[in-house]
Design a protein around this motif. Structure first.
Motif, mmCIF file in Angstrom:
data_model
loop_
_atom_site.group_PDB
_atom_site.id
_atom_site.type_symbol
_atom_site.label_atom_id
_atom_site.label_comp_id
_atom_site.label_asym_id
_atom_site.label_seq_id
_atom_site.Cartn_x
_atom_site.Cartn_y
_atom_site.Cartn_z
ATOM 1 N N VAL A 155 0.536 48.431 -29.213
ATOM 2 C CA VAL A 155 -0.009 48.636 -27.872
ATOM 3 C C VAL A 155 0.316 50.068 -27.453
ATOM 4 O O VAL A 155 1.470 50.483 -27.450
ATOM 5 C CB VAL A 155 0.604 47.636 -26.869
ATOM 6 N N LEU A 156 -0.722 50.846 -27.130
ATOM 7 C CA LEU A 156 -0.542 52.238 -26.737
ATOM 8 C C LEU A 156 -0.756 52.380 -25.232
ATOM 9 O O LEU A 156 -1.704 51.825 -24.676
ATOM 10 C CB LEU A 156 -1.516 53.145 -27.485
ATOM 11 N N LEU A 157 0.133 53.131 -24.601
ATOM 12 C CA LEU A 157 0.063 53.355 -23.161
ATOM 13 C C LEU A 157 -0.169 54.836 -22.884
ATOM 14 O O LEU A 157 0.282 55.698 -23.637
ATOM 15 C CB LEU A 157 1.374 52.926 -22.496
ATOM 16 N N THR A 158 -0.840 55.127 -21.789
ATOM 17 C CA THR A 158 -0.997 56.509 -21.369
ATOM 18 C C THR A 158 0.320 56.983 -20.761
ATOM 19 O O THR A 158 1.233 56.191 -20.518
ATOM 20 C CB THR A 158 -2.118 56.646 -20.318
ATOM 21 N N ARG A 159 0.417 58.282 -20.489
ATOM 22 C CA ARG A 159 1.630 58.822 -19.874
ATOM 23 C C ARG A 159 1.895 58.159 -18.528
ATOM 24 O O ARG A 159 3.015 57.807 -18.206
ATOM 25 C CB ARG A 159 1.490 60.336 -19.662
ATOM 26 N N LYS A 160 0.853 57.977 -17.746
ATOM 27 C CA LYS A 160 0.993 57.392 -16.411
ATOM 28 C C LYS A 160 1.463 55.945 -16.503
ATOM 29 O O LYS A 160 2.343 55.520 -15.748
ATOM 30 C CB LYS A 160 -0.346 57.480 -15.680
ATOM 31 N N GLU A 161 0.894 55.181 -17.428
ATOM 32 C CA GLU A 161 1.299 53.783 -17.610
ATOM 33 C C GLU A 161 2.738 53.689 -18.107
ATOM 34 O O GLU A 161 3.501 52.838 -17.650
ATOM 35 C CB GLU A 161 0.363 53.089 -18.594
ATOM 36 N N ALA A 162 3.111 54.577 -19.034
ATOM 37 C CA ALA A 162 4.468 54.565 -19.572
ATOM 38 C C ALA A 162 5.484 54.950 -18.499
ATOM 39 O O ALA A 162 6.564 54.352 -18.405
ATOM 40 C CB ALA A 162 4.575 55.511 -20.762
ATOM 41 N N ALA A 163 5.148 55.941 -17.672
ATOM 42 C CA ALA A 163 6.045 56.342 -16.591
ATOM 43 C C ALA A 163 6.232 55.195 -15.601
ATOM 44 O O ALA A 163 7.347 54.943 -15.132
ATOM 45 C CB ALA A 163 5.511 57.579 -15.891
ATOM 46 N N ALA A 164 5.157 54.498 -15.291
ATOM 47 C CA ALA A 164 5.250 53.353 -14.382
ATOM 48 C C ALA A 164 6.097 52.240 -15.003
ATOM 49 O O ALA A 164 6.894 51.597 -14.310
ATOM 50 C CB ALA A 164 3.862 52.838 -14.040
ATOM 51 N N ARG A 165 5.937 52.010 -16.291
ATOM 52 C CA ARG A 165 6.698 50.969 -16.982
ATOM 53 C C ARG A 165 8.197 51.287 -16.972
ATOM 54 O O ARG A 165 9.024 50.415 -16.812
ATOM 55 C CB ARG A 165 6.190 50.835 -18.410
ATOM 56 N N LEU A 166 8.537 52.579 -17.124
ATOM 57 C CA LEU A 166 9.937 52.997 -17.133
ATOM 58 C C LEU A 166 10.488 53.223 -15.730
ATOM 59 O O LEU A 166 11.702 53.322 -15.548
ATOM 60 C CB LEU A 166 10.097 54.283 -17.952
ATOM 61 N N GLY A 167 9.611 53.365 -14.753
ATOM 62 C CA GLY A 167 10.057 53.610 -13.387
ATOM 63 C C GLY A 167 10.507 55.045 -13.162
ATOM 64 O O GLY A 167 11.420 55.296 -12.384
ATOM 65 N N VAL A 168 9.864 55.994 -13.855
ATOM 66 C CA VAL A 168 10.196 57.411 -13.712
ATOM 67 C C VAL A 168 8.923 58.175 -13.371
ATOM 68 O O VAL A 168 7.816 57.663 -13.485
ATOM 69 C CB VAL A 168 10.843 57.988 -14.996
ATOM 70 N N SER A 169 9.091 59.434 -12.976
ATOM 71 C CA SER A 169 7.939 60.282 -12.669
ATOM 72 C C SER A 169 7.369 60.873 -13.952
ATOM 73 O O SER A 169 8.012 60.850 -15.009
ATOM 74 C CB SER A 169 8.356 61.407 -11.720
ATOM 75 N N LEU A 170 6.163 61.428 -13.854
ATOM 76 C CA LEU A 170 5.539 62.061 -15.021
ATOM 77 C C LEU A 170 6.339 63.256 -15.523
ATOM 78 O O LEU A 170 6.499 63.408 -16.738
ATOM 79 C CB LEU A 170 4.101 62.463 -14.700
ATOM 80 N N PRO A 171 6.870 64.128 -14.640
ATOM 81 C CA PRO A 171 7.691 65.233 -15.155
ATOM 82 C C PRO A 171 8.944 64.755 -15.906
ATOM 83 O O PRO A 171 9.336 65.347 -16.917
ATOM 84 C CB PRO A 171 8.076 66.023 -13.897
ATOM 85 N N THR A 172 9.554 63.674 -15.436
ATOM 86 C CA THR A 172 10.720 63.124 -16.130
ATOM 87 C C THR A 172 10.316 62.565 -17.487
ATOM 88 O O THR A 172 11.011 62.771 -18.485
ATOM 89 C CB THR A 172 11.381 62.021 -15.283
ATOM 90 N N LEU A 173 9.189 61.882 -17.547
ATOM 91 C CA LEU A 173 8.689 61.355 -18.809
ATOM 92 C C LEU A 173 8.410 62.490 -19.791
ATOM 93 O O LEU A 173 8.782 62.418 -20.961
ATOM 94 C CB LEU A 173 7.420 60.531 -18.584
ATOM 95 N N ASP A 174 7.780 63.559 -19.307
ATOM 96 C CA ASP A 174 7.481 64.711 -20.166
ATOM 97 C C ASP A 174 8.761 65.392 -20.650
ATOM 98 O O ASP A 174 8.827 65.862 -21.794
ATOM 99 C CB ASP A 174 6.592 65.703 -19.433
#
Length: 75
Positions: free
Chosen positions: A3-22
């Motif tokens: 299952v592949l998630l976009t950056r936005k979906e992954a950030a939401a799943r982890l509960g972090v912002s996009l800059p933190t995910l990056d």
């Protein structure tokens, strides 16, 4: 098929912002898939599970609560 998630979906799943995910991706803490440089980034569900397993720590008992204090109790 993973299952592949976009950056936005992954950030939401982890509960972090996009800059933190990056930042986690760029430091190598979170695995990702990118077919060509500058292209769309995908993050596998398994990579998120592995990341959470590495980032999770065992809870330790709080010894401060049981420790005697040097102060006198108020009366």
């Amino acid at each position: 098929m993973p299952v592949l998630l976009t950056r936005k979906e992954a950030a939401a799943r982890l509960g972090v912002s996009l800059p933190t995910l990056d930042a986690e991706r760029s430091t190598g803490h979170l695995a990702y898939i990118q077919r060509k440089p500058g292209g769309k980034v995908w993050i596998a569900e398994e990579a998120i599970s592995e990341y959470l397993a590495r980032a999770t720590h065992q809870a330790r008992p709080d010894f401060k609560m049981n420790r005697a204090t040097y102060r006198r109790r108020r009366t």
